[in-house]
Motif scaffolding. Structure first.
Motif, mmCIF file in Angstrom:
data_model
loop_
_atom_site.group_PDB
_atom_site.id
_atom_site.type_symbol
_atom_site.label_atom_id
_atom_site.label_comp_id
_atom_site.label_asym_id
_atom_site.label_seq_id
_atom_site.Cartn_x
_atom_site.Cartn_y
_atom_site.Cartn_z
ATOM 1 N N PHE A 151 0.618 -3.643 -0.744
ATOM 2 C CA PHE A 151 -0.049 -3.580 -2.034
ATOM 3 C C PHE A 151 -0.287 -2.165 -2.533
ATOM 4 O O PHE A 151 -0.518 -1.966 -3.723
ATOM 5 C CB PHE A 151 -1.397 -4.308 -1.945
ATOM 6 N N LEU A 152 -0.239 -1.189 -1.632
ATOM 7 C CA LEU A 152 -0.487 0.197 -2.018
ATOM 8 C C LEU A 152 0.802 0.997 -1.888
ATOM 9 O O LEU A 152 1.170 1.441 -0.803
ATOM 10 C CB LEU A 152 -1.594 0.803 -1.154
ATOM 11 N N TYR A 153 1.504 1.152 -2.990
ATOM 12 C CA TYR A 153 2.765 1.880 -3.033
ATOM 13 C C TYR A 153 2.929 2.454 -4.435
ATOM 14 O O TYR A 153 2.227 2.052 -5.377
ATOM 15 C CB TYR A 153 3.939 0.959 -2.684
ATOM 16 N N LYS A 154 3.817 3.410 -4.573
ATOM 17 C CA LYS A 154 4.026 4.082 -5.861
ATOM 18 C C LYS A 154 4.328 3.067 -6.963
ATOM 19 O O LYS A 154 5.158 2.172 -6.788
ATOM 20 C CB LYS A 154 5.181 5.083 -5.740
ATOM 21 N N ASP A 155 3.618 3.191 -8.088
ATOM 22 C CA ASP A 155 3.737 2.363 -9.287
ATOM 23 C C ASP A 155 3.085 0.989 -9.161
ATOM 24 O O ASP A 155 3.148 0.182 -10.103
ATOM 25 C CB ASP A 155 5.209 2.184 -9.706
ATOM 26 N N ALA A 156 2.458 0.699 -8.014
ATOM 27 C CA ALA A 156 1.709 -0.558 -7.902
ATOM 28 C C ALA A 156 0.479 -0.495 -8.801
ATOM 29 O O ALA A 156 -0.044 0.584 -9.097
ATOM 30 C CB ALA A 156 1.293 -0.797 -6.453
ATOM 31 N N VAL A 157 0.004 -1.655 -9.248
ATOM 32 C CA VAL A 157 -1.195 -1.735 -10.075
ATOM 33 C C VAL A 157 -2.272 -2.495 -9.298
ATOM 34 O O VAL A 157 -2.037 -3.600 -8.810
ATOM 35 C CB VAL A 157 -0.920 -2.427 -11.425
ATOM 36 N N ILE A 158 -3.441 -1.874 -9.167
ATOM 37 C CA ILE A 158 -4.583 -2.512 -8.514
ATOM 38 C C ILE A 158 -5.470 -3.058 -9.627
ATOM 39 O O ILE A 158 -6.104 -2.303 -10.360
ATOM 40 C CB ILE A 158 -5.367 -1.511 -7.648
ATOM 41 N N LYS A 159 -5.503 -4.363 -9.768
ATOM 42 C CA LYS A 159 -6.241 -4.991 -10.852
ATOM 43 C C LYS A 159 -7.734 -5.090 -10.521
ATOM 44 O O LYS A 159 -8.112 -5.420 -9.399
ATOM 45 C CB LYS A 159 -5.692 -6.402 -11.117
ATOM 46 N N ALA A 160 -8.560 -4.815 -11.522
ATOM 47 C CA ALA A 160 -10.012 -4.991 -11.436
ATOM 48 C C ALA A 160 -10.611 -4.365 -10.183
ATOM 49 O O ALA A 160 -11.371 -4.997 -9.454
ATOM 50 C CB ALA A 160 -10.362 -6.472 -11.518
ATOM 51 N N ALA A 161 -10.258 -3.120 -9.915
ATOM 52 C CA ALA A 161 -10.835 -2.403 -8.784
ATOM 53 C C ALA A 161 -12.279 -2.039 -9.112
ATOM 54 O O ALA A 161 -12.588 -1.581 -10.212
ATOM 55 C CB ALA A 161 -10.028 -1.145 -8.492
#
Length: 229
Positions: A151-161
């Motif tokens: 889930f943590l990689y370049k260009d990934a999006v973390i929603k509602a952090a």
């Protein structure tokens, strides 16, 4: 030494070093296969001075790394021997410095004694908790010892952090991962340890979210100013 944006104007170099002296930025001294963490003690037009340290052998110093809020600054400098052992280690002002990492927006590291966290849940339902290293108007840096590469990689999006800054407030934002790299960080005893840094940009949905980030930064700066009085 890796290279980035170079500066060779002596006045700019002195101004940069003096700014980091006032900020009490950590200075990493590379000596052979080891490194020593210290700070700048004094700067004039011709030289800068470090506190004496038993593990710093001037003849073995390869280069210096300033760990600044505004980025990573690397440089080499020529040692100036002195007969006064208590006066510190004196080096000539470098001819050139390199900004190996320079941030578009100034990032603000948090006050010692505060631990802030980014928490939430990945798409598969797994909970996460990442330490917030610093913040800027455009993004933040998170650190963790073990990174979840799914889930943590370049260009990934973390929603509602959820970013919790305790007395300074909290934010719920989407984060876009810019980079994930292994770095050396400092623990409470000023010792280096390896961890992962997740550099993120804020994916704002509206102006209100931008304003909330600005409020957090202003509160932090005001608290920092009061503590320094």
């Amino acid at each position: 030494m890796s290279f980035g944006l170079a500066k060779d104007n002596k006045f700019e170099i002195i101004a940069t070093l003096r700014e980091e002296l006032h900020k009490k930025a950590k200075l990493e001294v590379l000596c052979g296969d080891s490194s020593v963490i210290t700070q700048l003690e004094k700067i004039d037009f011709e030289r800068f001075v470090l506190s004496p340290h038993k593990d710093i052998v001037p003849e073995k110093v390869q280069y210096f790394i300033l760990h600044s809020d505004s980025g990573i600054v690397k440089f080499s400098a020529r040692y100036e021997p002195s007969s006064d052992a208590e006066a510190g280690l004196s080096y000539h002002i470098p001819d050139m410095i390199f900004f190996a990492q320079q941030r578009q927006n100034q990032r603000f590291s948090f006050l010692k004694g505060y631990d802030f966290f980014c928490t939430g849940r990945y798409k598969n339902g797994e909970n996460y908790s990442l330490k917030v290293k610093n913040i800027s108007q455009g993004g933040c840096a998170l650190v963790v010892k073990d990174v979840n590469a799914r889930f943590l990689y370049k260009d990934a999006v973390i929603k509602a952090a959820s970013l919790d800054f305790d007395v300074f407030g909290s934010l719920v934002l989407d984060l876009k991962v810019i980079d994930v790299v292994m770095i050396n960080e400092f623990d409470e005893d000023n010792q280096l340890y390896s961890c992962y840094q997740i550099s993120c940009g804020f994916d704002f949905k509206n102006r209100r979210e931008e304003a909330e980030v600005e409020k957090i930064i202003i509160k932090f700066l005001m608290s920092n100013k009061i503590r320094s009085l």
